[in-house]
Design a protein around this motif. Structure first.
Motif, PDB file in Angstrom:
ATOM      1  N   GLN A  93       0.827  -1.203   0.000  1.00  0.00           N
ATOM      2  CA  GLN A  93       0.000   0.000   0.000  1.00  0.00           C
ATOM      3  C   GLN A  93       0.866   1.260   0.000  1.00  0.00           C
ATOM      4  O   GLN A  93       0.599   2.204  -0.745  1.00  0.00           O
ATOM      5  N   MET A  94       1.902   1.270   0.816  1.00  0.00           N
ATOM      6  CA  MET A  94       2.794   2.432   0.865  1.00  0.00           C
ATOM      7  C   MET A  94       3.486   2.622  -0.490  1.00  0.00           C
ATOM      8  O   MET A  94       3.593   3.736  -0.992  1.00  0.00           O
ATOM      9  N   ASP A  95       3.938   1.534  -1.082  1.00  0.00           N
ATOM     10  CA  ASP A  95       4.592   1.619  -2.384  1.00  0.00           C
ATOM     11  C   ASP A  95       3.628   2.092  -3.469  1.00  0.00           C
ATOM     12  O   ASP A  95       3.994   2.856  -4.353  1.00  0.00           O
ATOM     13  N   LYS A  96       2.386   1.632  -3.379  1.00  0.00           N
ATOM     14  CA  LYS A  96       1.381   2.073  -4.339  1.00  0.00           C
ATOM     15  C   LYS A  96       1.181   3.585  -4.221  1.00  0.00           C
ATOM     16  O   LYS A  96       1.102   4.293  -5.229  1.00  0.00           O
ATOM     17  N   ASN A  97       1.110   4.092  -2.994  1.00  0.00           N
ATOM     18  CA  ASN A  97       0.948   5.531  -2.769  1.00  0.00           C
ATOM     19  C   ASN A  97       2.139   6.307  -3.321  1.00  0.00           C
ATOM     20  O   ASN A  97       1.974   7.369  -3.929  1.00  0.00           O
ATOM     21  N   ARG A  98       3.343   5.799  -3.092  1.00  0.00           N
ATOM     22  CA  ARG A  98       4.549   6.466  -3.598  1.00  0.00           C
ATOM     23  C   ARG A  98       4.541   6.514  -5.128  1.00  0.00           C
ATOM     24  O   ARG A  98       4.855   7.541  -5.731  1.00  0.00           O
ATOM     25  N   ALA A  99       4.153   5.406  -5.751  1.00  0.00           N
ATOM     26  CA  ALA A  99       4.097   5.354  -7.214  1.00  0.00           C
ATOM     27  C   ALA A  99       2.999   6.274  -7.752  1.00  0.00           C
ATOM     28  O   ALA A  99       3.191   6.965  -8.757  1.00  0.00           O
ATOM     29  N   GLU A 100       1.842   6.290  -7.084  1.00  0.00           N
ATOM     30  CA  GLU A 100       0.735   7.148  -7.509  1.00  0.00           C
ATOM     31  C   GLU A 100       1.113   8.619  -7.425  1.00  0.00           C
ATOM     32  O   GLU A 100       0.734   9.403  -8.287  1.00  0.00           O
ATOM     33  N   TYR A 101       1.858   8.999  -6.381  1.00  0.00           N
ATOM     34  CA  TYR A 101       2.287  10.388  -6.261  1.00  0.00           C
ATOM     35  C   TYR A 101       3.196  10.768  -7.427  1.00  0.00           C
ATOM     36  O   TYR A 101       3.071  11.842  -8.009  1.00  0.00           O
ATOM     37  N   ARG A 102       4.092   9.887  -7.794  1.00  0.00           N
ATOM     38  CA  ARG A 102       4.995  10.163  -8.917  1.00  0.00           C
ATOM     39  C   ARG A 102       4.208  10.279 -10.222  1.00  0.00           C
ATOM     40  O   ARG A 102       4.501  11.118 -11.065  1.00  0.00           O
ATOM     41  N   LYS A 103       3.205   9.448 -10.366  1.00  0.00           N
ATOM     42  CA  LYS A 103       2.353   9.522 -11.559  1.00  0.00           C
ATOM     43  C   LYS A 103       1.597  10.853 -11.591  1.00  0.00           C
ATOM     44  O   LYS A 103       1.504  11.504 -12.630  1.00  0.00           O
ATOM     45  N   TRP A 104       1.067  11.261 -10.445  1.00  0.00           N
ATOM     46  CA  TRP A 104       0.346  12.533 -10.353  1.00  0.00           C
ATOM     47  C   TRP A 104       1.273  13.695 -10.691  1.00  0.00           C
ATOM     48  O   TRP A 104       0.916  14.580 -11.467  1.00  0.00           O
ATOM     49  N   LEU A 105       2.478  13.677 -10.109  1.00  0.00           N
ATOM     50  CA  LEU A 105       3.443  14.749 -10.358  1.00  0.00           C
ATOM     51  C   LEU A 105       3.857  14.766 -11.824  1.00  0.00           C
ATOM     52  O   LEU A 105       3.987  15.835 -12.428  1.00  0.00           O
ATOM     53  N   ALA A 106       4.031  13.595 -12.417  1.00  0.00           N
ATOM     54  CA  ALA A 106       4.373  13.511 -13.843  1.00  0.00           C
ATOM     55  C   ALA A 106       3.271  14.153 -14.686  1.00  0.00           C
ATOM     56  O   ALA A 106       3.554  14.858 -15.658  1.00  0.00           O
ATOM     57  N   GLY A 107       2.024  13.941 -14.290  1.00  0.00           N
ATOM     58  CA  GLY A 107       0.898  14.547 -15.005  1.00  0.00           C
ATOM     59  C   GLY A 107       0.882  16.053 -14.914  1.00  0.00           C
ATOM     60  O   GLY A 107       0.447  16.740 -15.836  1.00  0.00           O
ATOM     61  N   LYS A 108       1.364  16.595 -13.808  1.00  0.00           N
ATOM     62  CA  LYS A 108       1.438  18.050 -13.653  1.00  0.00           C
ATOM     63  C   LYS A 108       2.575  18.629 -14.482  1.00  0.00           C
ATOM     64  O   LYS A 108       2.505  19.749 -14.957  1.00  0.00           O
ATOM     65  N   ARG A 109       3.631  17.855 -14.639  1.00  0.00           N
ATOM     66  CA  ARG A 109       4.810  18.351 -15.350  1.00  0.00           C
ATOM     67  C   ARG A 109       4.734  18.139 -16.859  1.00  0.00           C
ATOM     68  O   ARG A 109       5.405  18.818 -17.603  1.00  0.00           O
ATOM     69  N   ASN A 110       3.939  17.171 -17.300  1.00  0.00           N
ATOM     70  CA  ASN A 110       3.850  16.890 -18.720  1.00  0.00           C
ATOM     71  C   ASN A 110       2.447  16.381 -19.022  1.00  0.00           C
ATOM     72  O   ASN A 110       2.001  15.391 -18.439  1.00  0.00           O
ATOM     73  N   ALA A 111       1.772  17.026 -19.930  1.00  0.00           N
ATOM     74  CA  ALA A 111       0.375  16.710 -20.238  1.00  0.00           C
ATOM     75  C   ALA A 111       0.189  15.277 -20.740  1.00  0.00           C
ATOM     76  O   ALA A 111      -0.903  14.718 -20.621  1.00  0.00           O
ATOM     77  N   ARG A 112       1.250  14.664 -21.267  1.00  0.00           N
ATOM     78  CA  ARG A 112       1.127  13.279 -21.739  1.00  0.00           C
ATOM     79  C   ARG A 112       0.685  12.345 -20.626  1.00  0.00           C
ATOM     80  O   ARG A 112       0.048  11.325 -20.881  1.00  0.00           O
ATOM     81  N   TYR A 113       1.056  12.650 -19.392  1.00  0.00           N
ATOM     82  CA  TYR A 113       0.742  11.775 -18.262  1.00  0.00           C
ATOM     83  C   TYR A 113      -0.450  12.280 -17.446  1.00  0.00           C
ATOM     84  O   TYR A 113      -0.816  11.678 -16.456  1.00  0.00           O
TER      85      TYR A 113
END
Length: 163
Positions: A93-113
């Motif tokens: 669960q903790m790892d899933k949260n860490r990965a989800e945060y990176r995905k969210w941040l990637a979406g803010k930095r690049n519209a592709r994500y």
């Protein structure tokens, strides 16, 4: 009469640490997915506030920094995948949260994500959007003139023939 000095006045304050090499290093590390918070902790790096000041003072640095942030999205997504691939059941669960945060941040930095947002325009009662042409504008103006003349006529009738 006093002579004016031709020597430019000395600038006060600390001299800037800004160099192209330092700016390039910051941008390279950002593009690799490192956060600015981490970068400025290094002893040879300027403070975070200074980096933001450099963005205001150096257009090329601002452009390169923005491009590096956009490029960092790929690294963030890859790091999220590494986290999930190396996860174990006891910290899933903790790892899933860490990965989800990176995905969210990637979406803010690049519209592709980022999340895809569809915008749909509809006209009256859910129908198609109607375009108004010059011809339509002339017709609307004609109708408005007729409405105004009817209002004037009614006002004259109510006031006994005077407006």
């Amino acid at each position: 009469m006093k002579k004016k000095s031709t020597i430019p006045p000395k600038r006060t304050g600390r001299p800037t640490k800004y160099t192209d090499a330092l700016a390039d290093e910051i941008c390279r590390r950002i593009a690799e997915g490192e956060m600015l918070m981490q970068i400025v902790r290094d002893e040879h790096m300027p403070e975070r506030k200074t980096v933001y000041n450099w963005m205001n003072e150096h257009d090329d640095f601002l452009h390169n920094y923005a491009r590096a942030c956009e490029m960092s999205a790929d690294a963030l997504v890859e790091k999220g995948l590494e986290i999930l691939d190396g996860s174990s059941p006891d910290c899933a669960q903790m790892d899933k949260n860490r990965a989800e945060y990176r995905k969210w941040l990637a979406g803010k930095r690049n519209a592709r994500y980022g999340e895809r947002q569809a915008v749909e325009l509809t006209g009256a009662n859910g129908g198609p959007v109607e375009m108004i042409t010059e011809y339509d504008e002339d017709r609307i103006a004609s109708v408005m003139d007729r409405i105004e003349s009817i209002r004037r006529k009614r006002a004259e009738e109510e006031n006994g023939g005077t407006v």
